[in-house]
Structures are given as C-alpha cells and as structure tokens.
Design a protein around this motif. Structure first.
Motif, PDB file in Angstrom:
ATOM      1  N   VAL A   1      -2.384   4.059 -83.342  1.00 47.91           N
ATOM      2  CA  VAL A   1      -3.408   4.546 -84.267  1.00 47.91           C
ATOM      3  C   VAL A   1      -4.548   3.534 -84.308  1.00 47.91           C
ATOM      4  CG1 VAL A   1      -3.862   5.115 -86.695  1.00 47.91           C
ATOM      5  CG2 VAL A   1      -1.721   5.817 -85.643  1.00 47.91           C
ATOM      6  N   PRO A   2      -5.804   3.991 -84.286  1.00 53.19           N
ATOM      7  CA  PRO A   2      -6.929   3.048 -84.367  1.00 53.19           C
ATOM      8  C   PRO A   2      -6.841   2.190 -85.630  1.00 53.19           C
ATOM      9  CG  PRO A   2      -7.714   5.274 -83.912  1.00 53.19           C
ATOM     10  CD  PRO A   2      -6.250   5.377 -84.172  1.00 53.19           C
ATOM     11  N   GLU A   3      -7.266   0.929 -85.503  1.00 49.00           N
ATOM     12  CA  GLU A   3      -7.138  -0.030 -86.607  1.00 49.00           C
ATOM     13  C   GLU A   3      -7.855   0.423 -87.867  1.00 49.00           C
ATOM     14  OE1 GLU A   3      -8.124  -4.692 -87.244  1.00 49.00           O
ATOM     15  OE2 GLU A   3      -7.348  -4.103 -85.275  1.00 49.00           O
ATOM     16  N   GLU A   4      -9.029   1.060 -87.705  1.00 48.96           N
ATOM     17  CA  GLU A   4      -9.792   1.486 -88.888  1.00 48.96           C
ATOM     18  C   GLU A   4      -9.084   2.597 -89.671  1.00 48.96           C
ATOM     19  OE1 GLU A   4     -11.503   3.494 -85.205  1.00 48.96           O
ATOM     20  OE2 GLU A   4     -11.096   1.432 -85.791  1.00 48.96           O
ATOM     21  N   ALA A   5      -8.181   3.344 -89.020  1.00 51.69           N
ATOM     22  CA  ALA A   5      -7.450   4.416 -89.701  1.00 51.69           C
ATOM     23  C   ALA A   5      -6.322   3.880 -90.576  1.00 51.69           C
ATOM     24  CB  ALA A   5      -6.890   5.411 -88.692  1.00 51.69           C
ATOM     25  N   ALA A   6      -5.957   2.616 -90.376  1.00 55.17           N
ATOM     26  CA  ALA A   6      -4.888   2.009 -91.167  1.00 55.17           C
ATOM     27  C   ALA A   6      -5.401   0.797 -91.942  1.00 55.17           C
ATOM     28  CB  ALA A   6      -3.736   1.610 -90.259  1.00 55.17           C
ATOM     29  N   ASP A   7      -6.700   0.723 -92.152  1.00 56.26           N
ATOM     30  CA  ASP A   7      -7.333  -0.443 -92.781  1.00 56.26           C
ATOM     31  C   ASP A   7      -7.018  -0.508 -94.267  1.00 56.26           C
ATOM     32  OD1 ASP A   7      -9.020  -2.634 -93.178  1.00 56.26           O
ATOM     33  OD2 ASP A   7     -10.714  -1.332 -93.650  1.00 56.26           O
TER      34      ASP A   7
END
Length: 200
Positions: A84-90
C-alpha cells in the motif's frame, strides 16, 4: 490589573513537527495516565475489582492468545506497508516521532505503559459496558490520527476487535495486554532500526 477574557483564547491545531520531543513525551504519558484513571474509575462504577481485573492468570494459555494475535497483526501490517502506498497509511508522523530516536528500553517502556493503560480502559471497562464491536469503534475513533485514511482506521478497528475477542476467549486481560505490547514494541523497533538503516 488586566481582566481575563475567555474570548481571547485561541486554539489552533499543531502539526507533529511543531512539538518538541520533551512535550511529545509529556503528552504521551499524561494521556496514558488519564486513560488508566478513567478506566479504573469506570471499573469501580461497574462494581468490579481492579485488582482482580489485573490478576495474573494461573494458566499460561493466555500467552498463545497474545502471541498469536500479535503475530497476525504484524504480518498484516508488514504486508500493508509493502503493497500500500505510504500516504494511504500515514498517521501524520507521530509514530516516527515517538519511536525513531528512542533507545530500545524506552520503546519497551512506552509500549508496556500504553498496552496496560489502554487495555484497562477499553477491554477492562468499555467492553464490559458496550461489547467488543462498539468498543472497537470507540477505540478507532480515539486514534484520531488514523482517521484521515480508511486503511489504518480499518486496521485499528480490526486490531481492537481482535483484542476484545482474545480477552473473551482467554478470560484474562493479560492476553490483550501482551498482544498490544508486542505489536507496539515490534512496530516501534521497526521504525527505530529502519531510521538507522536509511542514515547509513
């Protein structure tokens, strides 16, 4: 003498970068102290004995519940961070700020304090009143830093429900405390040593 006027008070949201390390730790420990105080008061209002709630079980089967849930959570979290892209789990950088420069012993202390305080409140008190489903909704809601993204919100809800489930199945609060402690500890160590690797 100047009169105090409450209308002159201004509240603004701070970013995590605007808080120094000492204030971040003070905030963390004060929040956990408030959490356990509320939890213990709630337990007493339920006419339960907080000492019995935290009584260490005779059987060590709770270890399997705690270790099993912690292992499942860590595997899922590592898979999410890989795909999952990092910004989606920020989470706004709070976990990095809390763990990235801490010695290992302090990461363990923070993880233990958070696990005990939050489990006393949520599993020991709130779940007794509302059950694991509504407790998990409340638990996810208070982790407000995750609410911007549905993936971490869903993960926090699922972890909370899992903690509630192993509490019911094991019959002891030490199972969710152990699982919560291990998840926070291992994720904190990953953040800590990932930073060291990127600096080399």
């Amino acid at each position: 003498m100047k009169k105090f006027d409450i209308r002159n008070i201004r509240v603004r949201q701070l970013s995590v970068d605007e808080i120094d390390d000492r204030m971040l730790l003070v905030n963390l420990y004060v929040t956990q102290a408030i959490t356990i105080i509320i939890g213990l008061i709630w337990v007493l209002f339920q006419r339960s004995n907080p000492f019995l709630l935290l009584q260490f079980p005779n059987s060590l089967t709770f270890l399997w519940w705690g270790l099993g849930l912690a292992a499942a959570v860590i595997v899922v979290d590592l898979l999410i961070s890989r795909w999952v892209p990092e910004e989606a789990a920020d989470d706004g950088g709070i976990n990095e700020r809390i763990f990235q420069n801490r010695p290992v012993w302090h990461i363990a202390v923070i993880s233990f304090v958070v696990a005990v305080c939050e489990e006393v409140l949520f599993r020991g008190a709130v779940q007794h009143s509302f059950g694991p489903y509504w407790t998990s909704i409340i638990f996810a809601a208070i982790h407000v830093r995750y609410l911007k993204h549905w993936i971490p919100t869903g993960l926090v809800f699922s972890i909370s429900y899992g903690l509630g489930w192993i509490y019911i199945e094991s019959g002891t609060l030490w199972a969710p405390i152990l699982a919560h402690f291990l998840v926070d500890l291992i994720m904190g160590l990953i953040i800590r040593f990932r930073r060291e690797q990127t600096e080399q």
